[in-house]
Design a protein around this motif. Sequence first.
Motif, PDB file in Angstrom:
ATOM      1  N   ILE A 129       1.002  -1.284   0.077  1.00 57.49           N
ATOM      2  CA  ILE A 129       0.060   0.029   0.135  1.00 57.49           C
ATOM      3  C   ILE A 129       0.845   1.231  -0.119  1.00 57.49           C
ATOM      4  O   ILE A 129       1.794   1.505   1.063  1.00 57.49           O
ATOM      5  CB  ILE A 129      -1.008   0.023   1.289  1.00 57.49           C
ATOM      6  N   GLU A 130       0.822   2.153  -1.161  1.00 60.44           N
ATOM      7  CA  GLU A 130       2.033   3.158  -1.099  1.00 60.44           C
ATOM      8  C   GLU A 130       1.326   4.178  -2.132  1.00 60.44           C
ATOM      9  O   GLU A 130       0.533   4.072  -2.927  1.00 60.44           O
ATOM     10  CB  GLU A 130       3.011   2.731  -1.895  1.00 60.44           C
ATOM     11  N   ARG A 131       1.518   5.283  -1.630  1.00 61.90           N
ATOM     12  CA  ARG A 131       1.392   6.561  -2.249  1.00 61.90           C
ATOM     13  C   ARG A 131       2.413   7.319  -2.952  1.00 61.90           C
ATOM     14  O   ARG A 131       3.471   7.414  -2.253  1.00 61.90           O
ATOM     15  CB  ARG A 131       0.667   7.873  -1.355  1.00 61.90           C
ATOM     16  N   ILE A 132       2.430   7.137  -4.485  1.00 64.04           N
ATOM     17  CA  ILE A 132       3.694   7.572  -5.275  1.00 64.04           C
ATOM     18  C   ILE A 132       3.445   9.046  -5.721  1.00 64.04           C
ATOM     19  O   ILE A 132       2.382   9.393  -6.339  1.00 64.04           O
ATOM     20  CB  ILE A 132       3.924   6.672  -6.174  1.00 64.04           C
ATOM     21  N   ASP A 133       4.473   9.807  -5.532  1.00 61.16           N
ATOM     22  CA  ASP A 133       4.464  11.244  -6.279  1.00 61.16           C
ATOM     23  C   ASP A 133       4.592  11.150  -7.748  1.00 61.16           C
ATOM     24  O   ASP A 133       5.390  10.489  -8.257  1.00 61.16           O
ATOM     25  CB  ASP A 133       5.591  12.016  -5.513  1.00 61.16           C
ATOM     26  N   VAL A 134       3.535  11.456  -8.482  1.00 67.85           N
ATOM     27  CA  VAL A 134       3.816  11.452  -9.825  1.00 67.85           C
ATOM     28  C   VAL A 134       3.357  12.914 -10.456  1.00 67.85           C
ATOM     29  O   VAL A 134       2.707  13.164 -11.609  1.00 67.85           O
ATOM     30  CB  VAL A 134       2.783  10.460 -10.686  1.00 67.85           C
ATOM     31  N   HIS A 135       3.763  14.062  -9.867  1.00 69.76           N
ATOM     32  CA  HIS A 135       3.603  15.281 -10.248  1.00 69.76           C
ATOM     33  C   HIS A 135       4.117  15.511 -11.755  1.00 69.76           C
ATOM     34  O   HIS A 135       3.335  16.387 -12.507  1.00 69.76           O
ATOM     35  CB  HIS A 135       4.460  16.325  -9.594  1.00 69.76           C
ATOM     36  N   TYR A 136       4.813  14.781 -12.308  1.00 65.70           N
ATOM     37  CA  TYR A 136       5.245  14.945 -13.544  1.00 65.70           C
ATOM     38  C   TYR A 136       4.256  14.386 -14.372  1.00 65.70           C
ATOM     39  O   TYR A 136       4.364  14.727 -15.864  1.00 65.70           O
ATOM     40  CB  TYR A 136       6.532  14.459 -13.866  1.00 65.70           C
ATOM     41  N   LEU A 137       3.205  14.000 -14.097  1.00 72.59           N
ATOM     42  CA  LEU A 137       2.032  13.612 -15.134  1.00 72.59           C
ATOM     43  C   LEU A 137       0.726  14.403 -15.177  1.00 72.59           C
ATOM     44  O   LEU A 137       0.019  14.074 -15.872  1.00 72.59           O
ATOM     45  CB  LEU A 137       1.638  12.073 -14.539  1.00 72.59           C
ATOM     46  N   ALA A 138       1.255  15.584 -14.507  1.00 74.16           N
ATOM     47  CA  ALA A 138       0.144  16.900 -14.767  1.00 74.16           C
ATOM     48  C   ALA A 138      -0.073  17.137 -16.152  1.00 74.16           C
ATOM     49  O   ALA A 138       0.650  17.403 -16.899  1.00 74.16           O
ATOM     50  CB  ALA A 138       0.681  17.934 -13.877  1.00 74.16           C
ATOM     51  N   GLY A 139      -1.618  16.817 -16.421  1.00 75.32           N
ATOM     52  CA  GLY A 139      -2.178  17.420 -17.891  1.00 75.32           C
ATOM     53  C   GLY A 139      -1.720  16.107 -18.688  1.00 75.32           C
ATOM     54  O   GLY A 139      -2.242  16.170 -19.995  1.00 75.32           O
ATOM     55  N   ALA A 140      -1.084  14.997 -18.235  1.00 76.49           N
ATOM     56  CA  ALA A 140      -0.802  13.772 -19.280  1.00 76.49           C
ATOM     57  C   ALA A 140      -2.440  13.311 -19.824  1.00 76.49           C
ATOM     58  O   ALA A 140      -3.187  13.018 -18.857  1.00 76.49           O
ATOM     59  CB  ALA A 140       0.091  12.961 -18.544  1.00 76.49           C
ATOM     60  N   ASP A 141      -2.372  12.761 -20.783  1.00 76.67           N
ATOM     61  CA  ASP A 141      -3.749  12.129 -21.330  1.00 76.67           C
ATOM     62  C   ASP A 141      -3.633  10.835 -20.684  1.00 76.67           C
ATOM     63  O   ASP A 141      -2.792  10.360 -19.909  1.00 76.67           O
ATOM     64  CB  ASP A 141      -3.779  12.313 -22.802  1.00 76.67           C
ATOM     65  N   VAL A 142      -4.735  10.354 -20.704  1.00 76.88           N
ATOM     66  CA  VAL A 142      -5.216   8.919 -20.268  1.00 76.88           C
ATOM     67  C   VAL A 142      -4.213   7.875 -20.804  1.00 76.88           C
ATOM     68  O   VAL A 142      -3.867   7.028 -19.877  1.00 76.88           O
ATOM     69  CB  VAL A 142      -6.478   8.655 -20.670  1.00 76.88           C
ATOM     70  N   PHE A 143      -3.884   7.846 -21.917  1.00 75.79           N
ATOM     71  CA  PHE A 143      -3.076   6.557 -22.403  1.00 75.79           C
ATOM     72  C   PHE A 143      -1.398   6.545 -22.177  1.00 75.79           C
ATOM     73  O   PHE A 143      -0.833   5.723 -21.758  1.00 75.79           O
ATOM     74  CB  PHE A 143      -3.285   6.388 -23.982  1.00 75.79           C
ATOM     75  N   THR A 144      -1.152   8.015 -22.020  1.00 77.55           N
ATOM     76  CA  THR A 144       0.290   8.408 -21.590  1.00 77.55           C
ATOM     77  C   THR A 144       0.419   7.918 -20.021  1.00 77.55           C
ATOM     78  O   THR A 144       1.416   7.386 -19.666  1.00 77.55           O
ATOM     79  CB  THR A 144       0.573   9.693 -21.984  1.00 77.55           C
ATOM     80  N   THR A 145      -0.497   8.425 -19.334  1.00 74.96           N
ATOM     81  CA  THR A 145      -0.638   8.012 -18.141  1.00 74.96           C
ATOM     82  C   THR A 145      -0.642   6.477 -17.885  1.00 74.96           C
ATOM     83  O   THR A 145       0.205   5.895 -16.869  1.00 74.96           O
ATOM     84  CB  THR A 145      -1.799   8.619 -17.261  1.00 74.96           C
ATOM     85  N   GLY A 146      -1.404   5.804 -18.491  1.00 68.83           N
ATOM     86  CA  GLY A 146      -1.501   4.251 -18.395  1.00 68.83           C
ATOM     87  C   GLY A 146      -0.131   3.743 -18.808  1.00 68.83           C
ATOM     88  O   GLY A 146       0.463   2.784 -17.801  1.00 68.83           O
TER      89      GLY A 146
END
Length: 594
Positions: A129-146
């Motif tokens: 169970i972990e929370r991971i910082d992904v601030h660099y995904l701000a604004g990324a579309d759904v498929f890039t994020t996936g």
Amino acid sequence: MSNEANDLFRVLVYDLERGRGELAILPGRRQCLGGSGLAALLYEKYGLPTAPAFDPRQPLIFAIGPATGYFPLMSKTVCGFKSPYNENYAESHAGGRSALALRFAGYDALVVVGKAPRLSTLVVGSRRIERIDVHYLAGADVFTTGKLLRKIAEGASGHRSILRIGPAGENGSGYACINVDTYRHFGRLGAGAVMGSKNLKGIVIQGDGDLPLPADKGYAKLFKDIHEKVTSSGMMEKYHNLGTPANVLPLNELKSLPWRNLAATSDSEADKISGEAFAEKLLMHNAACAGCPVGCIHVGMVREMFSSSHRFAIHQVAYDHEPNFAAGPMLGVVDPVEVLAINDMADRQGLDIISAGVALAWAVEATQKGVISEKDTEVKLTFGDAAALKRAMWLIGHKANDFYALLGQGAMVAAAHYGGADYACVLGQEMAGYATGETYFASQTVAFRHSHLDTGAYSYDQKHKEQDVAKVVDFLVKDERERVLLTCLVACLFAREVYKPEVIASVLGCLGHEELAGSFDAAAENARRARWRLKIATGYDPRATRIPKRFTEVTTWKGPVDAVYMEALRAAYAEAVAELGAPPATDQAQPPAL
């Protein structure tokens, strides 16, 4: 297993602000089964009915049922939340691998509260169970994020589900969705915006635990019997073959297919976007949710040409009737390639394509009538102009200006500002792809999720010409109860003809829930009434619902819509719903049989 243990739920409650999860063992299975009932039970415990949808303390709930992972088509997850679209308690349902991943992670539900300090992804499993910082995904579309989340949270492949949002969720669109494993969605009423308000870009559920088989010696035979009904009887063939796009030509023939913002209900070009046309020209393959042998997910191909390099990329886009309707006839688009391309653009932004397409259809007509200008829309919106409509989808997702900020909250919100409410095709939320008549229009307006799947009203309209308010309301109330039973288990609603009461009793008994096997109707009724009480407690007044003027101007196979009869249906169904959502007389009172 003891009767007491059988009544318990294992619920992971994760606080994003604290970065900490806790396991809660809660009673209530005999009260609500699971799924829809469990989501309601958890909102009653953790929710804030009078606080705004974006209050960080509001829970985002994912719940499965007692039969998840054990039997065919028990493949859905119920998402419960307070909707930013209408500020009511809401549900959205999705499949993919989400339900099976939760089961293998060892949880009946996941409850997410709080707001992460930075844009984050939550990884949940039986051992992690972990929370991971992904601030660099701000604004990324759904498929890039996936793609990136698959690398960030490796492991449990095949039993892993990836939920994520696009720009629309980060920007608070009232109909932002949560994409589930690329091809499925928690689509309606803005669950994606709730994720965005929590600074939560994704949730990775790792089904990394074990799932012991039921001890009942009859399990293998019961599973085989149900599997054969699903795969050999022919009752599910229509979903595998053409899928729900097979509806297009029959609906068009019945004058029940919405065209160009419901200005018409049939068109001579319907054959160009029929299920047959999609299958012949674009279908690449079928896919299925985990635990489903049917394969109703139809995946088509879109080729995107890059003018600068003269190269192209191939996108795989899932389709079915509702997305096709919203990106196709509702917008006057009759090229199946362009229908998929518009759908793909909405998907990338993390928009519910039904609401986005219907809201855009309103915007096109409002442009024609001079209510809004090209200065507002930034592109010239015209029915059938796929390039402009794709661009507009991007603009909605990115909240590009004041107009698109309003349109991203729904057609009625935009119409309240600019005018044009009479032709906003909103029945509680933007309509689905059925213009079948009075029963359906009244049902979607009043019903719990404002969804075409709340009841079989669209089917009822196609079979009944007589006008009988009491008979229709009786059908709507009874049909909803049967569907809530399935969404508590949680079964795909395509399996309605498979999971009849006697089969459900056998399934529950086989899984060790003998007491529930004899009382599941009462548990489902408890769940239904709990849902309605929550919706009303969060501000919903069924009696205050209204059907826009455009729906009184429709002509179907039965002739012009009877506005007086439709209003009588709406009012009578609203009264029935108000009764269902009324508080019990005492805490011990049992809901009366309907």
